[in-house]
Design a protein around this motif. Structure first.
Motif, PDB file in Angstrom:
ATOM      1  N   ALA A 113       0.804  -1.215  -0.105  1.00 57.66           N
ATOM      2  CA  ALA A 113      -0.099  -0.037   0.010  1.00 57.66           C
ATOM      3  C   ALA A 113       0.813   1.328  -0.041  1.00 57.66           C
ATOM      4  N   ASP A 114       2.119   1.065   0.476  1.00 58.67           N
ATOM      5  CA  ASP A 114       3.121   2.206   0.677  1.00 58.67           C
ATOM      6  C   ASP A 114       3.746   2.335  -0.902  1.00 58.67           C
ATOM      7  N   ILE A 115       2.945   2.659  -1.917  1.00 64.43           N
ATOM      8  CA  ILE A 115       3.431   2.795  -3.291  1.00 64.43           C
ATOM      9  C   ILE A 115       4.103   3.840  -3.619  1.00 64.43           C
ATOM     10  N   ILE A 116       4.260   4.799  -3.010  1.00 64.42           N
ATOM     11  CA  ILE A 116       5.312   5.890  -3.293  1.00 64.42           C
ATOM     12  C   ILE A 116       6.674   5.405  -2.870  1.00 64.42           C
ATOM     13  N   ARG A 117       6.910   4.516  -1.954  1.00 63.86           N
ATOM     14  CA  ARG A 117       8.323   3.784  -2.174  1.00 63.86           C
ATOM     15  C   ARG A 117       8.737   3.336  -3.227  1.00 63.86           C
ATOM     16  N   CYS A 118       7.678   2.441  -3.721  1.00 63.68           N
ATOM     17  CA  CYS A 118       7.768   1.807  -5.058  1.00 63.68           C
ATOM     18  C   CYS A 118       8.127   2.680  -6.190  1.00 63.68           C
ATOM     19  N   ARG A 119       7.178   3.701  -6.274  1.00 63.87           N
ATOM     20  CA  ARG A 119       7.496   4.360  -7.526  1.00 63.87           C
ATOM     21  C   ARG A 119       8.833   5.471  -7.368  1.00 63.87           C
ATOM     22  N   ASN A 120       9.178   5.788  -6.300  1.00 60.93           N
ATOM     23  CA  ASN A 120      10.501   6.451  -6.082  1.00 60.93           C
ATOM     24  C   ASN A 120      11.696   5.393  -6.515  1.00 60.93           C
ATOM     25  N   LEU A 121      11.487   4.240  -6.084  1.00 60.95           N
ATOM     26  CA  LEU A 121      12.654   3.072  -6.732  1.00 60.95           C
ATOM     27  C   LEU A 121      12.547   3.098  -8.147  1.00 60.95           C
ATOM     28  N   ILE A 122      11.277   2.982  -8.820  1.00 66.18           N
ATOM     29  CA  ILE A 122      10.971   2.778 -10.080  1.00 66.18           C
ATOM     30  C   ILE A 122      11.768   4.014 -10.994  1.00 66.18           C
ATOM     31  N   ARG A 123      11.677   5.082 -10.409  1.00 69.17           N
ATOM     32  CA  ARG A 123      12.081   6.185 -10.916  1.00 69.17           C
ATOM     33  C   ARG A 123      13.460   6.319 -11.150  1.00 69.17           C
ATOM     34  N   HIS A 124      14.140   6.051 -10.218  1.00 72.05           N
ATOM     35  CA  HIS A 124      15.596   5.908 -10.081  1.00 72.05           C
ATOM     36  C   HIS A 124      16.000   4.704 -11.222  1.00 72.05           C
ATOM     37  N   LEU A 125      15.557   3.748 -11.070  1.00 73.42           N
ATOM     38  CA  LEU A 125      15.815   2.570 -11.823  1.00 73.42           C
ATOM     39  C   LEU A 125      15.671   3.058 -13.326  1.00 73.42           C
ATOM     40  N   MET A 126      14.474   3.732 -13.572  1.00 74.41           N
ATOM     41  CA  MET A 126      14.183   4.048 -14.971  1.00 74.41           C
ATOM     42  C   MET A 126      15.261   4.898 -15.565  1.00 74.41           C
ATOM     43  N   LYS A 127      15.709   5.972 -14.650  1.00 70.72           N
ATOM     44  CA  LYS A 127      16.707   6.899 -15.167  1.00 70.72           C
ATOM     45  C   LYS A 127      18.217   6.358 -15.397  1.00 70.72           C
ATOM     46  N   TYR A 128      18.376   5.223 -14.586  1.00 70.77           N
ATOM     47  CA  TYR A 128      19.757   4.312 -14.595  1.00 70.77           C
ATOM     48  C   TYR A 128      19.721   3.409 -16.023  1.00 70.77           C
ATOM     49  N   VAL A 129      18.613   2.714 -16.044  1.00 66.35           N
ATOM     50  CA  VAL A 129      18.470   1.572 -17.239  1.00 66.35           C
ATOM     51  C   VAL A 129      18.644   2.633 -18.445  1.00 66.35           C
ATOM     52  N   ALA A 130      17.979   3.368 -18.742  1.00 65.01           N
ATOM     53  CA  ALA A 130      18.089   4.176 -19.781  1.00 65.01           C
ATOM     54  C   ALA A 130      19.324   4.884 -19.879  1.00 65.01           C
ATOM     55  N   GLY A 131      20.054   5.501 -19.120  1.00 57.08           N
ATOM     56  CA  GLY A 131      21.208   6.171 -19.304  1.00 57.08           C
ATOM     57  C   GLY A 131      22.459   5.708 -19.010  1.00 57.08           C
ATOM     58  N   HIS A 132      22.722   4.344 -18.998  1.00 57.61           N
ATOM     59  CA  HIS A 132      23.925   3.655 -18.886  1.00 57.61           C
ATOM     60  C   HIS A 132      24.148   2.634 -19.728  1.00 57.61           C
ATOM     61  N   GLU A 133      25.481   2.490 -20.544  1.00 57.68           N
ATOM     62  CA  GLU A 133      25.759   1.194 -21.210  1.00 57.68           C
ATOM     63  C   GLU A 133      25.798   0.039 -20.222  1.00 57.68           C
ATOM     64  N   ASP A 134      25.333  -1.099 -20.821  1.00 59.63           N
ATOM     65  CA  ASP A 134      25.349  -2.390 -20.032  1.00 59.63           C
ATOM     66  C   ASP A 134      24.719  -2.018 -18.762  1.00 59.63           C
ATOM     67  N   ALA A 135      23.562  -1.383 -18.567  1.00 63.89           N
ATOM     68  CA  ALA A 135      22.907  -1.040 -17.479  1.00 63.89           C
ATOM     69  C   ALA A 135      22.532  -2.448 -16.416  1.00 63.89           C
ATOM     70  N   LEU A 136      22.306  -3.664 -17.422  1.00 61.65           N
ATOM     71  CA  LEU A 136      21.867  -5.018 -16.801  1.00 61.65           C
ATOM     72  C   LEU A 136      22.843  -5.642 -16.106  1.00 61.65           C
ATOM     73  N   LYS A 137      24.197  -5.072 -16.545  1.00 63.59           N
ATOM     74  CA  LYS A 137      25.290  -6.076 -16.102  1.00 63.59           C
ATOM     75  C   LYS A 137      25.479  -6.113 -14.482  1.00 63.59           C
ATOM     76  N   ALA A 138      25.100  -5.045 -13.714  1.00 61.04           N
ATOM     77  CA  ALA A 138      25.251  -5.012 -12.380  1.00 61.04           C
ATOM     78  C   ALA A 138      24.208  -5.862 -11.690  1.00 61.04           C
ATOM     79  N   LEU A 139      23.387  -6.375 -12.557  1.00 55.08           N
ATOM     80  CA  LEU A 139      22.360  -7.148 -11.854  1.00 55.08           C
ATOM     81  C   LEU A 139      22.880  -8.614 -11.532  1.00 55.08           C
TER      82      LEU A 139
END
Length: 331
Positions: A113-139
């Protein structure tokens, strides 16, 4: 299992300046050995010593994870902005924080129900995935640890946003909804009993029937919370539908399966096949795509698979996320 009482934490996440005063452990031959107690600060000397020995992870007691998760979420902006942390380490910090959030949700489903936490993480994740080469490698670092379900959710969310970024001109709110639904797509598994998913043996027919209920149960739980949009809920409910109508829970067929759910099925399958998990050894990406191609027309839409495969095969080429509003994505 003893490992259930300890959770891995990337060394990149442990800052001498910010890290809370909790006990840290190292793992040696399956045993967890105290590295520092709660009443001793983690210092720069510790950081350098562990780096020299190529230690990538320390471990914390599962009971301390609330403290760690709060620390990471509160300091995420600061950690991601630091110049002395490289891009790969920042990715590890971000993925670790998201995985800890999913772990938190699995421990206490009411926290969805605390969806604000989830959306905040997704926005960080969205920016990182879209802006870094080999963004999935750290996974690869966190998915090699012994909490597959939680890191799998992060992996699917990252790949879903990468694929949507490459294929569709979504605005930021639409992309956030895609990420939230993807991160929480397996939350229904929390309502399954015991160690059902941890056993390396094949599931019985009754066990498999129970596992198949997770998509509907997750949808019902999140729908009742009233905090998720339709795109997010659609991903949770329909990510196991199949193109020929043999999937679940609704048996949708062909293009009656919403676009986001079709892509979620592709990302879910690809991530599962390319990651070590209790019942399977990870496959190389090309081998996974070859096997998935055999399911085109039955599990997957021919057009959607072709477009997905084209993105995955060149996933290292990142570009900035387009935030220009366009046609609304089908749920």
């Amino acid at each position: 299992m003893k490992s259930r009482f300890y959770r891995p934490l990337s060394l990149a996440c442990i800052s001498p300046t910010y890290f809370p005063d909790i006990a840290l452990f190292v793992r040696n031959s399956g045993n967890y050995i105290l590295y520092k107690n709660h009443d001793r600060k983690f210092t720069e000397a510790d950081q350098h010593r562990l780096a020299r020995t190529n230690t990538q992870f320390l471990y914390v007691r599962s009971g301390d994870m609330d403290v760690v998760t709060e620390y990471l979420e509160q300091n995420l902006d600061t950690l991601l902005a630091r110049d002395d942390i490289d891009s790969g380490a920042k990715g590890t910090i971000l993925y670790q924080t998201a995985a800890n959030y999913v772990t938190d949700v699995f421990d206490e489903p009411g926290k969805t129900a605390d969806i604000i936490r989830c959306r905040n993480l997704i926005r960080h994740l969205m920016k990182y995935v879209a802006g870094h080469e080999d963004a999935l490698k750290a996974l690869q670092a966190i998915t090699s640890q012994n909490y597959y379900i939680f890191t799998h959710s992060v992996q699917v969310a990252a790949l879903m946003m990468l694929v949507h970024d490459r294929l569709f001109n979504l605005n930021q709110d639409e992309m956030t909804d895609v990420g939230v639904g993807s991160l929480l797509h397996d939350v229904g598994l929390v309502f399954l009993s015991g160690n059902l998913l941890d056993t390396p043996e094949a599931l019985t027919a009754i066990e498999y029937h129970k596992v198949k209920q997770h998509a509907q149960k997750g949808y019902e739980h999140l729908s009742a919370a009233g905090t998720l949009g339709e795109v997010s809920l659609t991903i949770v409910r329909h990510h196991h539908e199949k193109y020929d109508g043999s999937g679940y829970p609704a048996g949708l067929k062909g293009d009656d399966i919403p676009r986001s759910a079709q892509l979620a099925a592709l990302c879910d399958t690809y991530c599962a096949m390319t990651t070590n998990r209790p019942k399977h050894t990870a496959l190389p990406g090309k081998e996974a795509l070859r096997i998935m191609e055999d399911e085109v027309g039955s599990s997957f839409s021919p057009e959607m698979f072709e477009r997905f495969a084209a993105v995955v095969e060149r996933k290292g080429k990142a570009r900035k996320l387009s935030l220009i509003p366009s046609h609304t994505a089908a749920p």
